[in-house]
Design a protein around this motif. Sequence first.
Motif, PDB file in Angstrom:
ATOM      1  N   VAL A  48     106.159   4.098   8.874  1.00  9.25           N
ATOM      2  CA  VAL A  48     105.954   2.649   9.487  1.00  9.25           C
ATOM      3  C   VAL A  48     105.791   1.698   8.217  1.00  9.25           C
ATOM      4  O   VAL A  48     106.211   0.425   8.179  1.00  9.25           O
ATOM      5  CB  VAL A  48     104.796   2.518  10.565  1.00  9.25           C
ATOM      6  CG1 VAL A  48     104.337   1.120  10.796  1.00  9.25           C
ATOM      7  CG2 VAL A  48     105.409   3.262  11.890  1.00  9.25           C
ATOM      8  N   GLN A  49     104.910   2.091   7.218  1.00 10.59           N
ATOM      9  CA  GLN A  49     104.349   1.590   6.317  1.00 10.59           C
ATOM     10  C   GLN A  49     105.825   1.086   5.470  1.00 10.59           C
ATOM     11  O   GLN A  49     106.206  -0.015   5.023  1.00 10.59           O
ATOM     12  CB  GLN A  49     103.551   2.071   5.285  1.00 10.59           C
ATOM     13  CG  GLN A  49     103.156   1.175   4.001  1.00 10.59           C
ATOM     14  CD  GLN A  49     102.150   2.029   3.356  1.00 10.59           C
ATOM     15  OE1 GLN A  49     100.923   1.540   3.524  1.00 10.59           O
ATOM     16  NE2 GLN A  49     101.972   3.359   2.697  1.00 10.59           N
ATOM     17  N   SER A  52     108.346  -1.538   7.422  1.00 10.27           N
ATOM     18  CA  SER A  52     107.738  -2.848   7.897  1.00 10.27           C
ATOM     19  C   SER A  52     107.675  -3.474   6.616  1.00 10.27           C
ATOM     20  O   SER A  52     107.383  -4.688   6.551  1.00 10.27           O
ATOM     21  CB  SER A  52     106.552  -2.569   8.454  1.00 10.27           C
ATOM     22  OG  SER A  52     105.464  -1.940   7.987  1.00 10.27           O
ATOM     23  N   ALA A  54     104.614  -3.616   5.267  1.00  8.93           N
ATOM     24  CA  ALA A  54     103.132  -4.094   5.297  1.00  8.93           C
ATOM     25  C   ALA A  54     102.562  -2.708   4.538  1.00  8.93           C
ATOM     26  O   ALA A  54     102.959  -1.766   4.437  1.00  8.93           O
ATOM     27  CB  ALA A  54     102.707  -3.919   6.819  1.00  8.93           C
ATOM     28  N   THR A 240     106.748   1.708  17.936  1.00 13.59           N
ATOM     29  CA  THR A 240     106.925   1.460  16.417  1.00 13.59           C
ATOM     30  C   THR A 240     107.928   0.680  16.058  1.00 13.59           C
ATOM     31  O   THR A 240     107.710  -0.276  15.222  1.00 13.59           O
ATOM     32  CB  THR A 240     107.002   2.728  15.913  1.00 13.59           C
ATOM     33  OG1 THR A 240     108.073   3.434  16.276  1.00 13.59           O
ATOM     34  CG2 THR A 240     105.751   3.599  16.089  1.00 13.59           C
ATOM     35  N   ASP A 241     108.793   0.583  17.063  1.00 13.12           N
ATOM     36  CA  ASP A 241     110.047  -0.584  16.556  1.00 13.12           C
ATOM     37  C   ASP A 241     109.280  -1.872  16.510  1.00 13.12           C
ATOM     38  O   ASP A 241     109.795  -2.844  15.585  1.00 13.12           O
ATOM     39  CB  ASP A 241     111.161  -0.411  17.554  1.00 13.12           C
ATOM     40  CG  ASP A 241     112.120   0.588  16.950  1.00 13.12           C
ATOM     41  OD1 ASP A 241     112.082   1.125  15.989  1.00 13.12           O
ATOM     42  OD2 ASP A 241     113.494   0.568  17.850  1.00 13.12           O
ATOM     43  N   LEU A 243     106.431  -2.843  16.374  1.00 14.78           N
ATOM     44  CA  LEU A 243     105.256  -3.138  15.194  1.00 14.78           C
ATOM     45  C   LEU A 243     105.950  -3.217  13.968  1.00 14.78           C
ATOM     46  O   LEU A 243     105.801  -4.179  13.111  1.00 14.78           O
ATOM     47  CB  LEU A 243     104.329  -1.901  15.002  1.00 14.78           C
ATOM     48  CG  LEU A 243     103.521  -2.047  14.020  1.00 14.78           C
ATOM     49  CD1 LEU A 243     102.346  -2.940  13.864  1.00 14.78           C
ATOM     50  CD2 LEU A 243     102.730  -0.591  13.820  1.00 14.78           C
ATOM     51  N   ILE A 244     107.124  -2.700  13.757  1.00 14.69           N
ATOM     52  CA  ILE A 244     107.780  -2.877  12.474  1.00 14.69           C
ATOM     53  C   ILE A 244     108.452  -4.172  12.269  1.00 14.69           C
ATOM     54  O   ILE A 244     108.456  -5.147  11.353  1.00 14.69           O
ATOM     55  CB  ILE A 244     108.936  -1.738  12.060  1.00 14.69           C
ATOM     56  CG1 ILE A 244     108.207  -0.354  11.850  1.00 14.69           C
ATOM     57  CG2 ILE A 244     109.777  -2.083  10.956  1.00 14.69           C
ATOM     58  CD1 ILE A 244     109.179   0.794  12.015  1.00 14.69           C
ATOM     59  N   ARG A 245     108.954  -4.571  13.590  1.00 18.11           N
ATOM     60  CA  ARG A 245     109.759  -5.909  13.526  1.00 18.11           C
ATOM     61  C   ARG A 245     108.857  -7.274  13.202  1.00 18.11           C
ATOM     62  O   ARG A 245     108.991  -8.038  12.805  1.00 18.11           O
ATOM     63  CB  ARG A 245     110.554  -6.205  14.970  1.00 18.11           C
ATOM     64  CG  ARG A 245     111.813  -5.277  14.851  1.00 18.11           C
ATOM     65  CD  ARG A 245     112.609  -5.733  16.102  1.00 18.11           C
ATOM     66  NE  ARG A 245     111.899  -5.644  17.384  1.00 18.11           N
ATOM     67  CZ  ARG A 245     112.010  -4.488  18.240  1.00 18.11           C
ATOM     68  NH1 ARG A 245     112.545  -3.498  17.834  1.00 18.11           N
ATOM     69  NH2 ARG A 245     111.412  -4.864  19.440  1.00 18.11           N
ATOM     70  N   ALA A 247     105.626  -7.018  11.763  1.00 21.17           N
ATOM     71  CA  ALA A 247     105.085  -6.958  10.413  1.00 21.17           C
ATOM     72  C   ALA A 247     106.207  -7.726   9.577  1.00 21.17           C
ATOM     73  O   ALA A 247     105.935  -8.628   8.649  1.00 21.17           O
ATOM     74  CB  ALA A 247     104.884  -5.646   9.859  1.00 21.17           C
ATOM     75  N   ARG A 248     107.747  -7.348   9.804  1.00 26.07           N
ATOM     76  CA  ARG A 248     108.559  -7.679   8.826  1.00 26.07           C
ATOM     77  C   ARG A 248     108.714  -9.300   9.183  1.00 26.07           C
ATOM     78  O   ARG A 248     108.771 -10.037   8.269  1.00 26.07           O
ATOM     79  CB  ARG A 248     109.966  -7.272   9.165  1.00 26.07           C
ATOM     80  CG  ARG A 248     110.201  -5.776   8.704  1.00 26.07           C
ATOM     81  CD  ARG A 248     111.593  -5.341   8.954  1.00 26.07           C
ATOM     82  NE  ARG A 248     111.984  -4.117   7.993  1.00 26.07           N
ATOM     83  CZ  ARG A 248     113.351  -3.779   7.980  1.00 26.07           C
ATOM     84  NH1 ARG A 248     114.292  -4.191   8.941  1.00 26.07           N
ATOM     85  NH2 ARG A 248     113.602  -2.529   7.172  1.00 26.07           N
ATOM     86  N   ARG A 251     105.868 -11.410   7.493  1.00 27.40           N
ATOM     87  CA  ARG A 251     106.067 -11.535   6.144  1.00 27.40           C
ATOM     88  C   ARG A 251     106.993 -12.402   5.583  1.00 27.40           C
ATOM     89  O   ARG A 251     106.762 -13.378   4.778  1.00 27.40           O
ATOM     90  CB  ARG A 251     106.110 -10.108   5.681  1.00 27.40           C
ATOM     91  CG  ARG A 251     105.247  -9.059   5.574  1.00 27.40           C
ATOM     92  CD  ARG A 251     105.650  -7.697   5.468  1.00 27.40           C
ATOM     93  NE  ARG A 251     106.257  -7.813   4.078  1.00 27.40           N
ATOM     94  CZ  ARG A 251     107.532  -7.596   3.630  1.00 27.40           C
ATOM     95  NH1 ARG A 251     108.503  -6.854   4.895  1.00 27.40           N
ATOM     96  NH2 ARG A 251     108.115  -7.424   2.488  1.00 27.40           N
TER      97      ARG A 251
END
Length: 400
Positions: A48-49, A52, A54, A240-241, A243-245, A247-248, A251
Amino acid sequence: MTAVAPEFPITLPDVYPADAIPWNTIPSPAFVLDESRLRRNLALISQVQDLSGAQIIVAFKGFSMFSTFGWLREAGITGATASSLNEALLARQEMRGEVHVYAPAYSDGEFPELLALADHLTFNSFSQWERFRPQVEAARAGGKQVGIGIRINPEYAEVETDLYNPAGPFSRLGVTRSNFRADLLEGVDGLHFHTLCEKDADTLERTLEVVERNFSEFLPQMRWVNFGGGHLMTREGYDTDRLIRLARAFREKWDVDVILEPGSAFGWRTGWLVSTVLDVVENGKQIALMDVSVSAHMPDVLEMPYRPNVLGAGLPGELPHDYLLGGTTCLAGDVIDEYSFGHALKVGERVIFDDMIHYTMVKTSFFNGVKHPDIGIWHQRGEYQIVREFGYDQFRAKLS
């Protein structure tokens, strides 16, 4: 209905089967972390890190088992968040990465050492920032690299238990929009919010909408935004998809670094509390007295409250034999809950409480002087290692 393939697939290693562990050979009581389960969580968090962009750091308030920190570093976890001077010292000495510090208030006596330890330091109020700003500026002038943040209170949360709701009415945690001081942002690099408690990414998405609505005018001035903890990304079914979207997108939209600081996600379902039946008594119900205590060893059972799972047990009436499971302190309410078992419990028998590594271990006490559980690791090669034992010296050291 056809399942939709994840946009960002996560691959996870297998774990050691719990029913293959020889529980009777493990000294009781003991907190037992399973290496394979922790490594599984770390594999997910690491991916995930990476996906993303993050930075994910570990919150010591939820997971601070420093005998495992080498595995965290192997997985690319580069720092920890501390809520006190003691946690900051643990982060510097044992985690050996970035030290992020936040506390509701700092004392004059401890602040200089905290400032020396911290790579990121977040203030809960502008009054605290004003009080300690001269020390921060002097340290920066002397070459100290430290990011300074302000914790904000979006006044929005989806936490069901008031005790754990940081954005509830009259919360002391964070600056509300009406109290935000734009005139005091010189020297401030980031914003921090923490309003989640073991939530999925949809809650984060709704929270970010409120954060942006209330604080967007200040985001272009920031270098980083800390999304706090409560992101239970290692729970089965967590999105998790999304969360990744999220954070991306955040940013890229605001040109900031994003930091996540989960605690539970690291230790989620990574181990157990091994206990032993000491006696069985009867008072309207069968009561099994264990060598563990809900008040001393599982305080969240009373605070949250919640009912921990027991391996091989069911709800009352589900299996033939019902028992209240109680502890050994003098507290009348030192009762965990009622469970059913497929057989009559016997003195000396092991009872295994599931998911007892995150938060539980860090909140234990020596109340009544009852024996404190060992801390051990079940290694994925099939061996048990005791990494810490507690006795009279540790009990006495807390007293005077």
